[in-house]
Every structure is written in structure tokens, then in C-alpha cells.
Design a protein around this motif. Structure first.
Motif, PDB file in Angstrom:
ATOM      1  N   GLU A  12       0.871   4.127  -3.008  1.00 36.47           N
ATOM      2  CA  GLU A  12       1.136   5.943  -2.692  1.00 36.47           C
ATOM      3  C   GLU A  12       2.282   6.664  -2.687  1.00 36.47           C
ATOM      4  OE1 GLU A  12      -0.016   5.519   1.376  1.00 36.47           O
ATOM      5  OE2 GLU A  12      -1.871   5.196   1.243  1.00 36.47           O
ATOM      6  N   LYS A  59       2.164   9.494  -5.467  1.00 33.43           N
ATOM      7  CA  LYS A  59       2.565  10.848  -5.216  1.00 33.43           C
ATOM      8  C   LYS A  59       3.418  10.934  -6.510  1.00 33.43           C
ATOM      9  CE  LYS A  59       4.287  13.180  -1.341  1.00 33.43           C
ATOM     10  NZ  LYS A  59       4.435  12.949   0.254  1.00 33.43           N
ATOM     11  N   LYS A  89       1.158  -1.452   0.198  1.00 32.26           N
ATOM     12  CA  LYS A  89      -0.047  -0.050  -0.379  1.00 32.26           C
ATOM     13  C   LYS A  89       1.081   1.332   0.147  1.00 32.26           C
ATOM     14  CE  LYS A  89      -3.958   2.367   2.478  1.00 32.26           C
ATOM     15  NZ  LYS A  89      -4.825   1.628   3.473  1.00 32.26           N
TER      16      LYS A  89
END
Length: 116
Positions: free
Chosen positions: A106, A110, A102
């Protein structure tokens, strides 16, 4: 009778010392065994000759009788040349956990945002 060649733990807390034994698979780890085949001292250096000692004649006898070595004992026997090396692959071990996956997703999202 299902026979195993396995380790029986001895020694005090945080100072393990193992006996390599031939025992019935239904007996407890440190319980009754038929014969002591050797010793294993994990506290010694890996290149020490005294780290693993085995009576190879008796080990060969028990293997001929159908005794199955546990994973750790099988590695000792492979190192001693008594058994052929087997290929081991634990694919799950190298895979990151759910939280790490996870975080990586992310981080990638980003990074993709900042590139735009």
C-alpha cells in the motif's frame, strides 16, 4: 533407547535455572533422567564463567553412546569446542508477516501515485 542431552528446568517462576541432563527422549522435560551433566543459569551475564557449566568427560561419553543434543545444548557444546559448528538458517524468521507485506504494498502504491 533414544537418548537426549537436554535441559531440565528448575527454579521458581520468572527465575529459571536449568540442569543439563542425559535422559531417555520419552521422559518428560523435568522428569526422570539418567545423569546430570551440568548447569545453565540464563540470569547470569553472557560472559560469566558460571553461566554454563558442563562435565565434558561425561558429555563426550554420552555423545559416544549415541545421545543427541537438543538445539540449545548443541550451541553450548559448539561454544565449548566439543562439536563442530553447524550452519543455521531460518529463512522464514527474516521474512515480514502478511500484514507488514500488505502495508508495504500500500505504501509503495501510494508513493507511486504521488510521483505521477
Amino acid at each position: 533407547m533414544a537418548m537426549k542431552i537436554r535441559l531440565a528446568r528448575g527454579g521458581s517462576k520468572k527465575r529459571p535455572h536449568y540442569a543439563i541432563v542425559a535422559s531417555d527422549s520419552r521422559m518428560p522435560r523435568d522428569g526422570r533422567f539418567l545423569e546430570k551433566l551440568g548447569t545453565y543459569n540464563p540470569l547470569l551475564a553472557k560472559d560469566s564463567e558460571d553461566r554454563v557449566k558442563m562435565n565434558m568427560e561425561r558429555v563426550q561419553y554420552w555423545l559416544a553412546q549415541g545421545a543427541q543434543p537438543t538445539d540449545r545444548v548443541a550451541r553450548f557444546l559448539e561454544a565449548a569446542g566439543a562439536m563442530p559448528k553447524t550452519e543455521r538458517a531460518n529463512m522464514k524468521k527474516a521474512e515480514p508477516g502478511a500484514k507488514a507485506k500488505k502495508r508495504a504494498e500500500e505504501k509503495a502504491a501510494k508513493a507511486a501515485k504521488t510521483e505521477e
